[in-house]
Design a protein around this motif. Sequence first.
Motif, PDB file in Angstrom:
ATOM      1  N   GLY A 162       0.807  -1.214   0.000  1.00 54.13           N
ATOM      2  CA  GLY A 162       0.000   0.000   0.000  1.00 54.13           C
ATOM      3  C   GLY A 162       0.840   1.265   0.000  1.00 54.13           C
ATOM      4  N   ILE A 163       1.932   1.265   0.776  1.00 53.44           N
ATOM      5  CA  ILE A 163       2.794   2.450   0.825  1.00 53.44           C
ATOM      6  C   ILE A 163       3.409   2.721  -0.538  1.00 53.44           C
ATOM      7  N   GLY A 164       3.948   1.673  -1.158  1.00 52.95           N
ATOM      8  CA  GLY A 164       4.540   1.839  -2.480  1.00 52.95           C
ATOM      9  C   GLY A 164       3.530   2.255  -3.518  1.00 52.95           C
ATOM     10  N   GLY A 165       2.345   1.644  -3.471  1.00 48.19           N
ATOM     11  CA  GLY A 165       1.310   1.967  -4.448  1.00 48.19           C
ATOM     12  C   GLY A 165       0.794   3.384  -4.313  1.00 48.19           C
ATOM     13  N   VAL A 204      -1.900   1.252   7.663  1.00 49.78           N
ATOM     14  CA  VAL A 204      -1.698   1.855   6.339  1.00 49.78           C
ATOM     15  C   VAL A 204      -3.033   2.041   5.634  1.00 49.78           C
ATOM     16  N   ALA A 205      -3.918   1.028   5.713  1.00 51.30           N
ATOM     17  CA  ALA A 205      -5.233   1.127   5.079  1.00 51.30           C
ATOM     18  C   ALA A 205      -6.069   2.237   5.709  1.00 51.30           C
ATOM     19  N   VAL A 206      -6.023   2.358   7.044  1.00 50.88           N
ATOM     20  CA  VAL A 206      -6.781   3.420   7.734  1.00 50.88           C
ATOM     21  C   VAL A 206      -6.232   4.793   7.357  1.00 50.88           C
ATOM     22  N   ALA A 207      -4.913   4.915   7.292  1.00 55.94           N
ATOM     23  CA  ALA A 207      -4.311   6.199   6.915  1.00 55.94           C
ATOM     24  C   ALA A 207      -4.709   6.587   5.498  1.00 55.94           C
ATOM     25  N   ALA A 208      -4.768   5.599   4.594  1.00 56.25           N
ATOM     26  CA  ALA A 208      -5.174   5.892   3.218  1.00 56.25           C
ATOM     27  C   ALA A 208      -6.640   6.310   3.157  1.00 56.25           C
ATOM     28  N   THR A 209      -7.473   5.668   3.974  1.00 64.14           N
ATOM     29  CA  THR A 209      -8.900   6.004   3.986  1.00 64.14           C
ATOM     30  C   THR A 209      -9.141   7.418   4.493  1.00 64.14           C
ATOM     31  N   ASN A 210      -8.324   7.843   5.463  1.00 63.02           N
ATOM     32  CA  ASN A 210      -8.501   9.166   6.066  1.00 63.02           C
ATOM     33  C   ASN A 210      -7.491  10.183   5.549  1.00 63.02           C
ATOM     34  N   GLY A 211      -6.916   9.928   4.395  1.00 68.40           N
ATOM     35  CA  GLY A 211      -5.905  10.831   3.841  1.00 68.40           C
ATOM     36  C   GLY A 211      -6.453  12.013   3.082  1.00 68.40           C
ATOM     37  N   ALA A 230       3.835  -0.347  -6.158  1.00 67.57           N
ATOM     38  CA  ALA A 230       4.057   0.731  -7.116  1.00 67.57           C
ATOM     39  C   ALA A 230       3.809   0.263  -8.542  1.00 67.57           C
ATOM     40  N   VAL A 231       4.357  -0.905  -8.872  1.00 70.37           N
ATOM     41  CA  VAL A 231       4.193  -1.419 -10.233  1.00 70.37           C
ATOM     42  C   VAL A 231       2.736  -1.764 -10.512  1.00 70.37           C
ATOM     43  N   THR A 232       2.081  -2.431  -9.565  1.00 69.44           N
ATOM     44  CA  THR A 232       0.684  -2.808  -9.766  1.00 69.44           C
ATOM     45  C   THR A 232      -0.209  -1.586  -9.944  1.00 69.44           C
ATOM     46  N   THR A 233       0.026  -0.541  -9.146  1.00 67.89           N
ATOM     47  CA  THR A 233      -0.808   0.655  -9.220  1.00 67.89           C
ATOM     48  C   THR A 233      -0.644   1.374 -10.547  1.00 67.89           C
ATOM     49  N   LEU A 234       0.583   1.603 -10.970  1.00 63.34           N
ATOM     50  CA  LEU A 234       0.805   2.324 -12.224  1.00 63.34           C
ATOM     51  C   LEU A 234       0.517   1.454 -13.443  1.00 63.34           C
ATOM     52  N   LEU A 235       0.368   0.169 -13.233  1.00 68.93           N
ATOM     53  CA  LEU A 235      -0.012  -0.722 -14.324  1.00 68.93           C
ATOM     54  C   LEU A 235      -1.522  -0.764 -14.501  1.00 68.93           C
ATOM     55  N   ARG A 236      -2.242  -0.742 -13.356  1.00 69.23           N
ATOM     56  CA  ARG A 236      -3.703  -0.817 -13.409  1.00 69.23           C
ATOM     57  C   ARG A 236      -4.374   0.550 -13.304  1.00 69.23           C
ATOM     58  N   SER A 237      -3.591   1.561 -12.972  1.00 72.62           N
ATOM     59  CA  SER A 237      -4.033   2.979 -12.928  1.00 72.62           C
ATOM     60  C   SER A 237      -4.858   3.336 -11.700  1.00 72.62           C
ATOM     61  N   THR A 238      -5.019   2.433 -10.749  1.00 76.21           N
ATOM     62  CA  THR A 238      -5.839   2.759  -9.582  1.00 76.21           C
ATOM     63  C   THR A 238      -5.366   2.001  -8.349  1.00 76.21           C
ATOM     64  N   ILE A 239      -5.651   2.583  -7.178  1.00 80.88           N
ATOM     65  CA  ILE A 239      -5.411   1.914  -5.902  1.00 80.88           C
ATOM     66  C   ILE A 239      -6.420   2.445  -4.900  1.00 80.88           C
ATOM     67  N   THR A 240      -6.973   1.567  -4.081  1.00 80.43           N
ATOM     68  CA  THR A 240      -7.950   1.932  -3.061  1.00 80.43           C
ATOM     69  C   THR A 240      -7.543   1.304  -1.735  1.00 80.43           C
ATOM     70  N   PRO A 241      -8.062   1.815  -0.612  1.00 83.77           N
ATOM     71  CA  PRO A 241      -7.747   1.206   0.690  1.00 83.77           C
ATOM     72  C   PRO A 241      -8.130  -0.264   0.772  1.00 83.77           C
ATOM     73  N   ALA A 242      -9.133  -0.677   0.007  1.00 83.66           N
ATOM     74  CA  ALA A 242      -9.558  -2.072   0.037  1.00 83.66           C
ATOM     75  C   ALA A 242      -8.457  -3.013  -0.432  1.00 83.66           C
ATOM     76  N   GLU A 243      -7.540  -2.514  -1.267  1.00 81.77           N
ATOM     77  CA  GLU A 243      -6.460  -3.350  -1.783  1.00 81.77           C
ATOM     78  C   GLU A 243      -5.344  -3.546  -0.760  1.00 81.77           C
ATOM     79  N   VAL A 244      -5.388  -2.816   0.346  1.00 81.90           N
ATOM     80  CA  VAL A 244      -4.353  -2.919   1.367  1.00 81.90           C
ATOM     81  C   VAL A 244      -4.936  -3.514   2.642  1.00 81.90           C
ATOM     82  N   ASN A 245      -6.103  -4.099   2.535  1.00 86.53           N
ATOM     83  CA  ASN A 245      -6.794  -4.573   3.727  1.00 86.53           C
ATOM     84  C   ASN A 245      -6.427  -6.021   4.036  1.00 86.53           C
ATOM     85  N   PHE A 246      -7.147  -6.591   5.012  1.00 88.64           N
ATOM     86  CA  PHE A 246      -6.801  -7.915   5.518  1.00 88.64           C
ATOM     87  C   PHE A 246      -6.910  -8.989   4.450  1.00 88.64           C
TER      88      PHE A 246
END
Length: 318
Positions: A42-45, A100-107, A189-205
């Motif tokens: 999540g941090i890299g993405g 990390v997921a909570v920080a992204a949700t409240n960012g 980082a690679v997955t995010t810039l390859l798929r063009s999106t990232i959400t907190p759900a992708e960094v969850n349990f």
Amino acid sequence: MAWYTANAVVVQATMTTLLLALSIQLPLRVGVFSFAGVGCFGIGGYTAAILYTKFDVDTWPAVALGTLLAGGLCYLLGLIIHKLSGLYLGMATIAFSLIVAVAATNGGSLTGGASGIFGALGGITNLHVLLLLALVVAGLAISEYGRFGRMIDTVREDPELAAALGINVGRYRKLTFLASGLIGGLAGAVTTLLRSTITPAEVNFHMVVVALTVIIIGGSSSWLGALIGAIVITWLPTVLSFVADWESIIYGFLVALAAIFLPGGVLGLAKDLIHRWRARRRPTPPAPPASEAEKIPGGEPSSPATERSLASTQGGTS
């Protein structure tokens, strides 16, 4: 070529899933029960997506910065919790990923909140991902052999013995966090810039569950096990698509069977079968011939009863 065109997305998912799984498999190889790689994903993405969309940083500098930031933060985490072990360490690293997921949700606008970041489509292709994956796998494969590989095995199997042999167990555990963070950050980082999106759900349990399932199915002793698990996990839903509503049930049933009957994963089963096959093909050494001293004049091997009878006969003759 037509097959690749039709399955390019699944091939892409296999490679990115393998990168994520390697960030978890590497600590397990050293005996560190850590899931911090998911948080680093999540941090890299998020770092790469923010730099690319909001600060106009090019693709590869964004990937590099996201990877380095994730590795640095994971190393700091390792400095704090490296003395923990077992479930306590696992829970601490899971908590790190959830933070990390909570920080992204409240960012706020920086991270896009619960909706995440969209439109971060960098100039990354499947070939780029394959080359990066090959570099990571090559490094991990080298670490599994020779003196370095034996030291890692000793640290995992018997930390006390490793310390007695002069191996700095604490240093290896800390460096494991660094390597895991770098691989996880690169995967994100690679997955995010390859798929063009990232959400907190992708960094969850559920990402922890996915990575752990890959390792359980494939095996945790080598990068090859993670590869096998990534292929199974990624392609199994495609293979089971014909069963429609039963897909999830069959998928869960197969994973449960693997966890129960394949404790070493598919790779462990394959190694065991190869070992048995080689043992059967190994020629049986011939029985050693009886020494001349153990034979009586008639040419037959002597026995205790025969020797007593021969001695009494010789005594009576004399």
